[in-house]
Design a protein around this motif. Structure first.
Motif, PDB file in Angstrom:
ATOM      1  N   PHE A 102     -29.640   2.289  -1.771  1.00 10.26           N
ATOM      2  CA  PHE A 102     -30.198   2.713  -0.487  1.00 10.26           C
ATOM      3  C   PHE A 102     -29.325   3.767   0.202  1.00 10.26           C
ATOM      4  O   PHE A 102     -29.812   4.788   0.654  1.00 10.26           O
ATOM      5  N   TYR A 103     -28.012   3.514   0.276  1.00 11.13           N
ATOM      6  CA  TYR A 103     -27.126   4.417   1.014  1.00 11.13           C
ATOM      7  C   TYR A 103     -26.675   5.623   0.191  1.00 11.13           C
ATOM      8  O   TYR A 103     -26.300   6.645   0.758  1.00 11.13           O
ATOM      9  N   ALA A 104     -26.679   5.524  -1.118  1.00 11.18           N
ATOM     10  CA  ALA A 104     -26.396   6.638  -2.035  1.00 11.18           C
ATOM     11  C   ALA A 104     -25.198   7.482  -1.598  1.00 11.18           C
ATOM     12  O   ALA A 104     -25.309   8.685  -1.386  1.00 11.18           O
ATOM     13  N   LEU A 105     -24.044   6.842  -1.472  1.00  9.09           N
ATOM     14  CA  LEU A 105     -22.833   7.560  -1.061  1.00  9.09           C
ATOM     15  C   LEU A 105     -22.493   8.708  -2.007  1.00  9.09           C
ATOM     16  O   LEU A 105     -21.916   9.706  -1.591  1.00  9.09           O
ATOM     17  N   GLU A 106     -22.854   8.564  -3.273  1.00 14.13           N
ATOM     18  CA  GLU A 106     -22.596   9.642  -4.229  1.00 14.13           C
ATOM     19  C   GLU A 106     -23.242  10.950  -3.771  1.00 14.13           C
ATOM     20  O   GLU A 106     -22.698  12.023  -3.985  1.00 14.13           O
ATOM     21  N   ARG A 107     -24.391  10.844  -3.156  1.00 15.03           N
ATOM     22  CA  ARG A 107     -25.090  12.037  -2.678  1.00 15.03           C
ATOM     23  C   ARG A 107     -24.280  12.731  -1.585  1.00 15.03           C
ATOM     24  O   ARG A 107     -24.225  13.953  -1.521  1.00 15.03           O
ATOM     25  N   LEU A 108     -23.624  11.953  -0.742  1.00 15.63           N
ATOM     26  CA  LEU A 108     -22.822  12.526   0.341  1.00 15.63           C
ATOM     27  C   LEU A 108     -21.575  13.240  -0.173  1.00 15.63           C
ATOM     28  O   LEU A 108     -21.123  14.209   0.417  1.00 15.63           O
ATOM     29  N   TRP A 109     -21.005  12.727  -1.263  1.00 12.65           N
ATOM     30  CA  TRP A 109     -19.727  13.247  -1.760  1.00 12.65           C
ATOM     31  C   TRP A 109     -19.866  14.016  -3.066  1.00 12.65           C
ATOM     32  O   TRP A 109     -18.883  14.291  -3.742  1.00 12.65           O
ATOM     33  N   LYS A 110     -21.086  14.408  -3.427  1.00 12.07           N
ATOM     34  CA  LYS A 110     -21.339  15.059  -4.721  1.00 12.07           C
ATOM     35  C   LYS A 110     -20.581  16.372  -4.906  1.00 12.07           C
ATOM     36  O   LYS A 110     -20.340  16.787  -6.031  1.00 12.07           O
ATOM     37  N   ASP A 111     -20.193  17.037  -3.816  1.00 12.76           N
ATOM     38  CA  ASP A 111     -19.456  18.295  -3.926  1.00 12.76           C
ATOM     39  C   ASP A 111     -17.952  18.092  -4.093  1.00 12.76           C
ATOM     40  O   ASP A 111     -17.228  19.061  -4.308  1.00 12.76           O
ATOM     41  N   CYS A 112     -17.505  16.860  -3.989  1.00  8.02           N
ATOM     42  CA  CYS A 112     -16.080  16.556  -4.148  1.00  8.02           C
ATOM     43  C   CYS A 112     -15.764  16.358  -5.626  1.00  8.02           C
ATOM     44  O   CYS A 112     -16.588  15.850  -6.387  1.00  8.02           O
ATOM     45  N   PRO A 113     -14.544  16.716  -6.024  1.00 16.89           N
ATOM     46  CA  PRO A 113     -14.160  16.493  -7.421  1.00 16.89           C
ATOM     47  C   PRO A 113     -14.122  15.002  -7.767  1.00 16.89           C
ATOM     48  O   PRO A 113     -13.676  14.187  -6.958  1.00 16.89           O
ATOM     49  N   VAL A 114     -14.604  14.688  -8.940  1.00 13.46           N
ATOM     50  CA  VAL A 114     -14.538  13.316  -9.439  1.00 13.46           C
ATOM     51  C   VAL A 114     -13.143  13.101 -10.012  1.00 13.46           C
ATOM     52  O   VAL A 114     -12.602  13.966 -10.697  1.00 13.46           O
ATOM     53  N   ILE A 115     -12.558  11.965  -9.720  1.00 14.28           N
ATOM     54  CA  ILE A 115     -11.249  11.610 -10.274  1.00 14.28           C
ATOM     55  C   ILE A 115     -11.491  10.861 -11.577  1.00 14.28           C
ATOM     56  O   ILE A 115     -12.229   9.867 -11.610  1.00 14.28           O
ATOM     57  N   ALA A 116     -10.872  11.336 -12.640  1.00  9.45           N
ATOM     58  CA  ALA A 116     -11.016  10.682 -13.941  1.00  9.45           C
ATOM     59  C   ALA A 116     -10.443   9.271 -13.886  1.00  9.45           C
ATOM     60  O   ALA A 116      -9.357   9.054 -13.342  1.00  9.45           O
ATOM     61  N   LEU A 117     -11.193   8.332 -14.434  1.00  8.28           N
ATOM     62  CA  LEU A 117     -10.761   6.943 -14.461  1.00  8.28           C
ATOM     63  C   LEU A 117     -10.199   6.605 -15.835  1.00  8.28           C
ATOM     64  O   LEU A 117     -10.536   7.254 -16.827  1.00  8.28           O
ATOM     65  N   PRO A 118      -9.350   5.586 -15.909  1.00 13.01           N
ATOM     66  CA  PRO A 118      -8.745   5.204 -17.190  1.00 13.01           C
ATOM     67  C   PRO A 118      -9.799   4.812 -18.226  1.00 13.01           C
ATOM     68  O   PRO A 118     -10.896   4.363 -17.883  1.00 13.01           O
ATOM     69  N   ASP A 119      -9.442   4.972 -19.491  1.00 12.05           N
ATOM     70  CA  ASP A 119     -10.337   4.593 -20.579  1.00 12.05           C
ATOM     71  C   ASP A 119     -10.755   3.133 -20.471  1.00 12.05           C
ATOM     72  O   ASP A 119     -11.886   2.788 -20.812  1.00 12.05           O
TER      73      ASP A 119
END
Length: 135
Positions: A102-119
């Motif tokens: 519902f809140y789709a925070l990813e949409r708000l921050w889509k222009d920010c760089p994604v931080i790579a997560l550990p394998d």
């Protein structure tokens, strides 16, 4: 400016803790260019309120033990649908999957760089998608 090394370490620990408790769709954004109050957001979700609480507890414990970090603010715990943990350097959002959609925070921050997560985090995600997690 990008997220500090300390922030990236906290992101890694939070993501690993969330994955350990089988959180879904774990993602981290470097928001340091857009916000002055924090360096990174970690987002994850769970299928029920009990799992949201378990993820929150694991993240808090892992960061306290391994990074000597305690949240300065913890919101939403009573409802168990969307809990926010503010560690100053990072903010962790653990949401019930319905609230996440519902809140789709990813949409708000889509222009920010994604931080790579550990394998270890991304492998759990891939295993769950294949239906082989925990085997």
């Amino acid at each position: 400016m990008t997220a500090s090394e300390k922030s990236r370490q906290l992101v890694r620990l939070a993501a690993e803790a969330a994955a350990e408790k089988l959180a879904d769709d774990i993602i981290a954004y470097d928001v340091s260019e857009q916000l002055v109050i924090t360096d990174a957001f970690v987002l994850c979700s769970a299928s029920n309120d009990r799992q949201v609480r378990a993820i929150v507890d694991e993240i808090e414990e892992r960061l306290r033990i391994e990074a000597h970090a305690k949240p300065v603010r913890r919101e939403g715990e009573r409802e168990g649908r969307w809990v926010l943990l503010d560690f100053l350097d990072i903010v962790v959002h653990v949401q019930h999957e319905e609230d996440r959609t519902f809140y789709a925070l990813e949409r708000l921050w889509k222009d920010c760089p994604v931080i790579a997560l550990p394998d270890s985090v991304t492998q759990v995600r891939a295993q769950r998608a294949r239906g082989t997690a925990g085997e």
